[in-house]
Design a protein around this motif. Structure first.
Motif, mmCIF file in Angstrom:
data_model
loop_
_atom_site.group_PDB
_atom_site.id
_atom_site.type_symbol
_atom_site.label_atom_id
_atom_site.label_comp_id
_atom_site.label_asym_id
_atom_site.label_seq_id
_atom_site.Cartn_x
_atom_site.Cartn_y
_atom_site.Cartn_z
ATOM 1 N N THR A 110 -17.083 10.386 -9.280
ATOM 2 C CA THR A 110 -17.780 11.277 -10.213
ATOM 3 C C THR A 110 -17.297 11.116 -11.647
ATOM 4 O O THR A 110 -18.031 11.447 -12.579
ATOM 5 C CB THR A 110 -17.597 12.743 -9.782
ATOM 6 O OG1 THR A 110 -16.201 13.016 -9.660
ATOM 7 C CG2 THR A 110 -18.289 13.002 -8.453
ATOM 8 N N SER A 111 -16.100 10.613 -11.854
ATOM 9 C CA SER A 111 -15.581 10.502 -13.220
ATOM 10 C C SER A 111 -15.572 9.068 -13.747
ATOM 11 O O SER A 111 -15.149 8.827 -14.877
ATOM 12 C CB SER A 111 -14.170 11.083 -13.290
ATOM 13 O OG SER A 111 -13.307 10.341 -12.484
ATOM 14 N N GLU A 112 -16.050 8.124 -12.957
ATOM 15 C CA GLU A 112 -16.085 6.735 -13.406
ATOM 16 C C GLU A 112 -16.974 6.559 -14.627
ATOM 17 O O GLU A 112 -16.604 5.887 -15.589
ATOM 18 C CB GLU A 112 -16.573 5.819 -12.285
ATOM 19 C CG GLU A 112 -15.583 5.608 -11.186
ATOM 20 C CD GLU A 112 -16.136 4.741 -10.067
ATOM 21 O OE1 GLU A 112 -17.214 4.118 -10.252
ATOM 22 O OE2 GLU A 112 -15.496 4.695 -9.006
ATOM 23 N N MET A 113 -18.159 7.159 -14.600
ATOM 24 C CA MET A 113 -19.097 6.993 -15.715
ATOM 25 C C MET A 113 -18.550 7.590 -17.003
ATOM 26 O O MET A 113 -18.747 7.029 -18.081
ATOM 27 C CB MET A 113 -20.458 7.609 -15.379
ATOM 28 C CG MET A 113 -21.260 6.801 -14.390
ATOM 29 S SD MET A 113 -21.479 5.066 -14.852
ATOM 30 C CE MET A 113 -22.480 5.214 -16.288
ATOM 31 N N ALA A 114 -17.859 8.710 -16.906
ATOM 32 C CA ALA A 114 -17.274 9.314 -18.109
ATOM 33 C C ALA A 114 -16.272 8.355 -18.742
ATOM 34 O O ALA A 114 -16.233 8.196 -19.968
ATOM 35 C CB ALA A 114 -16.608 10.638 -17.763
ATOM 36 N N PHE A 115 -15.460 7.705 -17.922
ATOM 37 C CA PHE A 115 -14.497 6.735 -18.457
ATOM 38 C C PHE A 115 -15.204 5.527 -19.049
ATOM 39 O O PHE A 115 -14.822 5.023 -20.102
ATOM 40 C CB PHE A 115 -13.520 6.293 -17.365
ATOM 41 C CG PHE A 115 -12.489 5.324 -17.852
ATOM 42 C CD1 PHE A 115 -11.439 5.757 -18.660
ATOM 43 C CD2 PHE A 115 -12.558 3.984 -17.530
ATOM 44 C CE1 PHE A 115 -10.481 4.864 -19.126
ATOM 45 C CE2 PHE A 115 -11.615 3.088 -17.985
ATOM 46 C CZ PHE A 115 -10.574 3.531 -18.788
ATOM 47 N N LEU A 116 -16.267 5.059 -18.394
ATOM 48 C CA LEU A 116 -16.995 3.889 -18.885
ATOM 49 C C LEU A 116 -17.764 4.171 -20.168
ATOM 50 O O LEU A 116 -18.164 3.241 -20.866
ATOM 51 C CB LEU A 116 -17.937 3.365 -17.809
ATOM 52 C CG LEU A 116 -17.253 2.787 -16.572
ATOM 53 C CD1 LEU A 116 -18.288 2.341 -15.558
ATOM 54 C CD2 LEU A 116 -16.334 1.653 -16.935
ATOM 55 N N TYR A 117 -17.982 5.439 -20.484
ATOM 56 C CA TYR A 117 -18.599 5.806 -21.761
ATOM 57 C C TYR A 117 -17.559 5.980 -22.858
ATOM 58 O O TYR A 117 -17.888 6.353 -23.981
ATOM 59 C CB TYR A 117 -19.411 7.089 -21.623
ATOM 60 C CG TYR A 117 -20.738 6.886 -20.934
ATOM 61 C CD1 TYR A 117 -21.616 5.877 -21.330
ATOM 62 C CD2 TYR A 117 -21.114 7.696 -19.878
ATOM 63 C CE1 TYR A 117 -22.825 5.694 -20.698
ATOM 64 C CE2 TYR A 117 -22.329 7.520 -19.238
ATOM 65 C CZ TYR A 117 -23.174 6.517 -19.659
ATOM 66 O OH TYR A 117 -24.375 6.329 -19.025
ATOM 67 N N GLY A 118 -16.278 5.749 -22.551
ATOM 68 C CA GLY A 118 -15.239 5.788 -23.571
ATOM 69 C C GLY A 118 -14.422 7.058 -23.607
ATOM 70 O O GLY A 118 -13.666 7.273 -24.548
ATOM 71 N N ASN A 119 -14.530 7.922 -22.603
ATOM 72 C CA ASN A 119 -13.767 9.168 -22.573
ATOM 73 C C ASN A 119 -12.423 8.958 -21.884
ATOM 74 O O ASN A 119 -12.238 8.029 -21.105
ATOM 75 C CB ASN A 119 -14.549 10.257 -21.829
ATOM 76 C CG ASN A 119 -15.840 10.597 -22.542
ATOM 77 O OD1 ASN A 119 -15.889 10.678 -23.758
ATOM 78 N ND2 ASN A 119 -16.901 10.755 -21.765
ATOM 79 N N HIS A 120 -11.472 9.845 -22.169
ATOM 80 C CA HIS A 120 -10.162 9.807 -21.545
ATOM 81 C C HIS A 120 -10.273 10.198 -20.072
ATOM 82 O O HIS A 120 -11.252 10.810 -19.644
ATOM 83 C CB HIS A 120 -9.191 10.773 -22.242
ATOM 84 C CG HIS A 120 -9.013 10.493 -23.703
ATOM 85 N ND1 HIS A 120 -8.677 9.254 -24.193
ATOM 86 C CD2 HIS A 120 -9.104 11.302 -24.776
ATOM 87 C CE1 HIS A 120 -8.576 9.310 -25.511
ATOM 88 N NE2 HIS A 120 -8.843 10.554 -25.888
ATOM 89 N N VAL A 121 -9.246 9.883 -19.293
ATOM 90 C CA VAL A 121 -9.206 10.253 -17.878
ATOM 91 C C VAL A 121 -8.606 11.646 -17.757
ATOM 92 O O VAL A 121 -7.510 11.895 -18.242
ATOM 93 C CB VAL A 121 -8.362 9.246 -17.059
ATOM 94 C CG1 VAL A 121 -8.244 9.700 -15.622
ATOM 95 C CG2 VAL A 121 -8.962 7.858 -17.139
ATOM 96 N N LEU A 122 -9.336 12.548 -17.114
ATOM 97 C CA LEU A 122 -8.866 13.915 -16.907
ATOM 98 C C LEU A 122 -8.260 14.045 -15.513
ATOM 99 O O LEU A 122 -8.568 13.273 -14.610
ATOM 100 C CB LEU A 122 -10.023 14.902 -17.064
ATOM 101 C CG LEU A 122 -10.765 14.872 -18.400
ATOM 102 C CD1 LEU A 122 -11.914 15.876 -18.386
ATOM 103 C CD2 LEU A 122 -9.828 15.155 -19.546
#
Length: 187
Positions: A110-122
């Motif tokens: 669920t958080s892979e796309m957020a990282f691939l858009y340039g966001n930090h890992v939460l």
């Protein structure tokens, strides 16, 4: 294309050591089976127009036939020097870092796309994390199916991650494979 001088080599090795630790010797001593030679040669680092390349020595020998002005790229571009003189790893170095990474982090799907858009890992998107990570260490980010997604700098230690709230930042984003699409003109 020329060999790196002493200061440039030190900067490149320091940055690579941050991510690979003692596995840096695997990168330096990696045998190359490219070219017509029956004996394997080694890989080396070369610089051309502020970009640092990881390339086999046999390919460097064969590239001497090409004029410097006409040479665009050779081998794998692992990083570049900024105008200020600091060295930055680029996303093209991910294959090297992933194979020799000292510290790894796996993301939930669920958080892979957020990282691939340039966001930090939460913390909420963290699937697994290797032990003994200290703040400021280089970390390679993987999907749960062991596909390397990018790399960054750890913001918290492994122990602190266990007590962190789900919206706390665990890894500060540096590069990801989504940059191939977002910045294709610059790469």
């Amino acid at each position: 294309m020329r060999p790196l001088d002493e200061d440039e080599t030190k900067a490149v090795f320091e940055k690579l050591f941050k991510f690979t630790g003692n596995n840096l010797k695997n990168i330096v001593e990696n045998p190359s089976y490219e070219g017509p030679d029956s004996n394997p040669s080694r890989y080396c680092f070369r610089i051309n127009k502020n970009k640092v390349y990881y390339v086999s020595e046999s390919l460097v020998k064969r590239a001497t036939n090409v004029a410097r002005n006409n040479l665009v790229s050779l081998g794998t571009c692992i990083g570049k020097y900024t105008h200020g003189g600091s060295f930055h790893l680029t996303v093209q170095s991910l294959s090297l870092l992933a194979a020799n990474a000292k510290h790894k982090v796996w993301l939930k799907p669920t958080s892979e796309m957020a990282f691939l858009y340039g966001n930090h890992v939460l913390k909420g998107g963290l699937g697994r994390i290797t032990e003994n990570i200290a703040p400021g260490d280089g970390v390679v980010v993987f999907s749960m199916s062991d596909v390397p997604l990018g790399f960054g700098i750890s913001a918290k230690s492994t122990q602190d991650c266990r007590k962190l709230d789900p919206n706390g930042i665990v890894v500060l984003h540096q590069a990801d494979i989504g940059e191939y699409l977002r910045m294709e003109d610059e790469l």
